[in-house]
Write a protein that holds these residues in place. Structure first.
Motif, PDB file in Angstrom:
ATOM      1  N   SER A   1       0.825  -1.213   0.000  1.00  0.00           N
ATOM      2  CA  SER A   1       0.000   0.000   0.000  1.00  0.00           C
ATOM      3  C   SER A   1       0.859   1.263   0.000  1.00  0.00           C
ATOM      4  O   SER A   1       1.849   1.354   0.746  1.00  0.00           O
ATOM      5  CB  SER A   1      -0.904   0.016   1.235  1.00  0.00           C
ATOM      6  OG  SER A   1      -1.568   1.274   1.350  1.00  0.00           O
ATOM      7  N   PRO A   2       0.491   2.249  -0.802  1.00  0.00           N
ATOM      8  CA  PRO A   2       1.230   3.525  -0.785  1.00  0.00           C
ATOM      9  C   PRO A   2       0.917   4.371   0.449  1.00  0.00           C
ATOM     10  O   PRO A   2       1.530   5.413   0.654  1.00  0.00           O
ATOM     11  CB  PRO A   2       0.731   4.224  -2.064  1.00  0.00           C
ATOM     12  CG  PRO A   2      -0.643   3.659  -2.280  1.00  0.00           C
ATOM     13  CD  PRO A   2      -0.587   2.240  -1.808  1.00  0.00           C
ATOM     14  N   LEU A   3      -0.035   3.914   1.257  1.00  0.00           N
ATOM     15  CA  LEU A   3      -0.455   4.707   2.419  1.00  0.00           C
ATOM     16  C   LEU A   3       0.378   4.426   3.669  1.00  0.00           C
ATOM     17  O   LEU A   3       0.149   5.018   4.714  1.00  0.00           O
ATOM     18  CB  LEU A   3      -1.939   4.446   2.727  1.00  0.00           C
ATOM     19  CG  LEU A   3      -2.911   4.825   1.617  1.00  0.00           C
ATOM     20  CD1 LEU A   3      -4.345   4.599   2.071  1.00  0.00           C
ATOM     21  CD2 LEU A   3      -2.723   6.273   1.201  1.00  0.00           C
TER      22      LEU A   3
ATOM     23  N   SER B   1      -2.080  18.121   6.455  1.00  0.00           N
ATOM     24  CA  SER B   1      -0.937  18.598   5.674  1.00  0.00           C
ATOM     25  C   SER B   1      -1.160  18.285   4.198  1.00  0.00           C
ATOM     26  O   SER B   1      -2.087  17.557   3.833  1.00  0.00           O
ATOM     27  CB  SER B   1       0.367  17.965   6.171  1.00  0.00           C
ATOM     28  OG  SER B   1       0.324  16.564   6.062  1.00  0.00           O
ATOM     29  N   ASN B   2      -0.288  18.852   3.365  1.00  0.00           N
ATOM     30  CA  ASN B   2      -0.405  18.726   1.907  1.00  0.00           C
ATOM     31  C   ASN B   2      -1.687  19.374   1.389  1.00  0.00           C
ATOM     32  O   ASN B   2      -2.337  18.865   0.472  1.00  0.00           O
ATOM     33  CB  ASN B   2      -0.334  17.256   1.479  1.00  0.00           C
ATOM     34  CG  ASN B   2       0.183  17.098   0.065  1.00  0.00           C
ATOM     35  OD1 ASN B   2       0.982  17.907  -0.409  1.00  0.00           O
ATOM     36  ND2 ASN B   2      -0.279  16.071  -0.631  1.00  0.00           N
TER      37      ASN B   2
ATOM     38  N   ASN C   1      -5.538  10.751   2.890  1.00  0.00           N
ATOM     39  CA  ASN C   1      -5.206  10.474   1.479  1.00  0.00           C
ATOM     40  C   ASN C   1      -6.328  10.896   0.525  1.00  0.00           C
ATOM     41  O   ASN C   1      -6.354  10.465  -0.631  1.00  0.00           O
ATOM     42  CB  ASN C   1      -4.862   8.998   1.255  1.00  0.00           C
ATOM     43  CG  ASN C   1      -3.912   8.825   0.074  1.00  0.00           C
ATOM     44  OD1 ASN C   1      -2.904   9.525  -0.029  1.00  0.00           O
ATOM     45  ND2 ASN C   1      -4.240   7.916  -0.841  1.00  0.00           N
ATOM     46  N   TYR C   2      -7.239  11.748   0.993  1.00  0.00           N
ATOM     47  CA  TYR C   2      -8.329  12.253   0.144  1.00  0.00           C
ATOM     48  C   TYR C   2      -7.738  13.095  -0.994  1.00  0.00           C
ATOM     49  O   TYR C   2      -6.864  13.939  -0.777  1.00  0.00           O
ATOM     50  CB  TYR C   2      -9.281  13.095   0.989  1.00  0.00           C
ATOM     51  CG  TYR C   2     -10.477  13.632   0.231  1.00  0.00           C
ATOM     52  CD1 TYR C   2     -11.620  12.856   0.059  1.00  0.00           C
ATOM     53  CD2 TYR C   2     -10.464  14.923  -0.308  1.00  0.00           C
ATOM     54  CE1 TYR C   2     -12.723  13.345  -0.630  1.00  0.00           C
ATOM     55  CE2 TYR C   2     -11.557  15.422  -0.992  1.00  0.00           C
ATOM     56  CZ  TYR C   2     -12.675  14.620  -1.154  1.00  0.00           C
ATOM     57  OH  TYR C   2     -13.770  15.113  -1.839  1.00  0.00           O
TER      58      TYR C   2
ATOM     59  N   HIS D   1      -2.721  16.460  -5.195  1.00  0.00           N
ATOM     60  CA  HIS D   1      -2.578  16.741  -3.765  1.00  0.00           C
ATOM     61  C   HIS D   1      -3.472  15.767  -2.991  1.00  0.00           C
ATOM     62  O   HIS D   1      -4.700  15.832  -3.103  1.00  0.00           O
ATOM     63  CB  HIS D   1      -3.002  18.181  -3.431  1.00  0.00           C
ATOM     64  CG  HIS D   1      -1.938  19.188  -3.710  1.00  0.00           C
ATOM     65  ND1 HIS D   1      -1.674  19.672  -4.972  1.00  0.00           N
ATOM     66  CD2 HIS D   1      -1.061  19.806  -2.874  1.00  0.00           C
ATOM     67  CE1 HIS D   1      -0.695  20.551  -4.913  1.00  0.00           C
ATOM     68  NE2 HIS D   1      -0.294  20.645  -3.659  1.00  0.00           N
ATOM     69  N   HIS D   2      -2.853  14.865  -2.241  1.00  0.00           N
ATOM     70  CA  HIS D   2      -3.615  13.945  -1.397  1.00  0.00           C
ATOM     71  C   HIS D   2      -3.472  14.402   0.054  1.00  0.00           C
ATOM     72  O   HIS D   2      -2.359  14.489   0.582  1.00  0.00           O
ATOM     73  CB  HIS D   2      -3.127  12.508  -1.569  1.00  0.00           C
ATOM     74  CG  HIS D   2      -3.526  11.910  -2.872  1.00  0.00           C
ATOM     75  ND1 HIS D   2      -2.825  12.132  -4.044  1.00  0.00           N
ATOM     76  CD2 HIS D   2      -4.582  11.116  -3.202  1.00  0.00           C
ATOM     77  CE1 HIS D   2      -3.413  11.492  -5.041  1.00  0.00           C
ATOM     78  NE2 HIS D   2      -4.480  10.866  -4.557  1.00  0.00           N
TER      79      HIS D   2
END
Length: 492
Positions: free
Chosen positions: A395-397, A421-422, A474-475, A481-482
């Motif tokens: 998973s990238p999360l 953040s982000n 991660n929205y 931009h997540h």
């Protein structure tokens, strides 16, 4: 390090049900302490759960009272030590709520404990110990040497000479450092300009970690009063003599000092190993937390889940990813309100358990304990397990893939305040308030950081914040931009 807590633990005689005899209070009663226990070790038991505001040592009775800043922090601490027996110097200790609602101590009789507490609190708040007080002066005056002997336990990540300098320079001028390995342990000798600075550093940092859940500092005074450094390289450094040669391949210590080192036996106050919960004192290079725990399974059993929520296997790791990299999730076939979660290692499992046991998720209070399983097995190929098992290995999360990641410094207990953040430049406060309100709940407060790339957002309850984190971490905010969402120690 102590073994995993389980039903066969010898400390079972400390009856778990006794912990809940008194109603919740921010004052905790600690019993069965070793007779030689120090104030630092007792304070260390409470540091991961919040600010420690007072301490009373009853050394003649092997007892102590510890006051935390909030009742919620005390409840979290008792809940955690219900699942995992706390130990000080390898001796099981007993923690329960006190009948007292606050501690009133006679500072004249409790001077040393108050001075230690003041020094540790100053580090937590990012300040420096105030040496103007009589109590603190009396403790600091006892410093026998400007040289500290430092042992690093549980060393999962490399600790460099520069890291030590950065951490310890918060307490005064670091003049010299020598690092070496003895008895298969990384050790260091560090010389301050004044003994008082060495005492401040020892009081504040002994028993703390450089990184969350690992690299525990064991600190005491060396018998040496001056270090003779021959080379400036990655093993030794004399900051007062930058002209020294690098001396690659040469020993950092001259033979006379090497002989003294062998006599300077480990005289630490004793190893403490309370398992981590939240992050604790902040020390220059970043947040410092109490010692982690290795040797336990990385698999957790989560029970009392809300069976009516259909996507639990998909959403559950979003919650656990705050405290470690959840690899696999499996809902139990015959007990749909329970799941196994495999974390990357035992330290991450301990960290997740300490924070999440007793929290409310989807309207139900979940229970998190260590599982007897060593791994979560994937279903055999071609076998339909009705989507009960999910593999998140790639998973990238995952937040903690990179050793020493700054995410290790920002692990906090679940709270109503979230750190965002982000955030894209064109997203407004109103946009974020609306987004989080739609997740279910009420946004009570909001504050942008100066650069508008980060913000604090406060929900009305911790449960609402948990739900928002699971829904919106991660929205996709657009333009790649997540949104990153985590719990914050701050309030607005």
């Amino acid at each position: 390090m102590r073994s995993c807590a389980n039903g066969n633990d010898t400390s079972k005689k400390l009856r778990v049900e006794d912990r809940m005899e008194s109603p919740p209070s921010r004052v905790l009663h600690i019993r069965k302490l070793p007779s030689e226990v120090s104030e630092t070790e007792v304070i260390a038991l409470g540091l991961p759960f919040g600010k420690v505001t007072n301490i009373l040592m009853l050394k003649g009775k092997n007892q102590a009272f510890l006051e935390l800043s909030t009742e919620e922090a005390a409840v979290t601490m008792v809940n955690y030590y219900t699942a995992v027996i706390p130990q000080v110097r390898n001796v099981p200790v007993f923690i329960q709520f006190s009948n007292h609602k606050e501690l009133k101590t006679d500072s004249a009789l409790n001077q040393r404990a108050q001075a230690v507490l003041q020094a540790v609190s100053a580090v937590q708040e990012g300040g420096s110990p105030n040496s103007d007080t009589t109590a603190l002066d009396s403790v600091l005056a006892q410093a026998p040497s400007p040289v500290l002997r430092i042992i690093i336990d549980n060393m999962f990540y490399p600790v460099t000479l520069d890291v030590l300098q950065q951490i310890f320079s918060k307490f005064g001028t670091v003049m010299k450092i020598i690092t070496f390995t003895k008895n298969n342990q990384f050790q260091a000798l560090l010389q301050f300009s004044e003994p008082v600075n060495a005492q401040q550093a020892r009081l504040s940092l002994d028993g703390q970690n450089i990184y969350n859940s690992c690299c525990t500092l064991r600190i005491d005074f060396s018998k040496l009063v001056n270090l003779n450094v021959k080379y400036n390289n990655d093993k030794s450094r004399d900051y007062t003599r930058p002209e020294l040669p690098a001396g690659d391949g040469q020993p950092a210590v001259d033979p006379a000092m090497a002989a003294a080192l062998n006599k300077d036996s480990s005289s630490l106050l004793g190893a403490i190993s309370p398992l981590t919960a939240a992050a604790a004192a902040a020390a220059a290079a970043g947040r410092v937390a109490l010692s982690g725990h290795s040797g336990c399974s990385g698999v957790l059993l989560v029970s009392n889940l809300n069976e009516e929520v259909s996507d639990i296997p998909q959403t559950l790791p979003l919650y656990f990813w705050v405290y470690g990299d959840a690899q696999r999730v499996k809902i139990l076939y015959n007990k749909k309100d329970s799941a196994l979660i495999q974390m990357s290692d035992g330290n991450q499992a301990q960290l997740a358990m300490s924070h999440l046991n007793g929290q409310k998720m989807y309207g139900k209070i979940i229970r998190v304990t260590l599982s007897k399983h060593q791994t979560v097995q994937l279903p055999r190929e071609g076998l339909d397990d009705q989507g009960l098992t999910k593999d998140f290995t790639n998973s990238p999360l995952h937040r903690f893939k990179k050793p020493g990641s700054k995410n290790f410094q920002n692990i906090f207990p679940p709270s109503a305040t979230l750190h965002l953040s982000n955030v894209p430049d064109d997203v407004t406060e109103e946009d974020l308030r609306l987004l989080f309100s739609n997740a279910g709940g009420t946004v009570k407060a909001f504050k942008f950081f100066q650069d508008h790339k980060m913000a604090l957002l406060q929900m009305s309850t911790v449960e609402e914040a948990i739900q928002a984190l699971m829904d919106l971490h991660n929205y996709d905010m657009g333009r790649n931009h997540h949104l990153k969402v985590s719990f914050s120690k701050s309030t607005i």
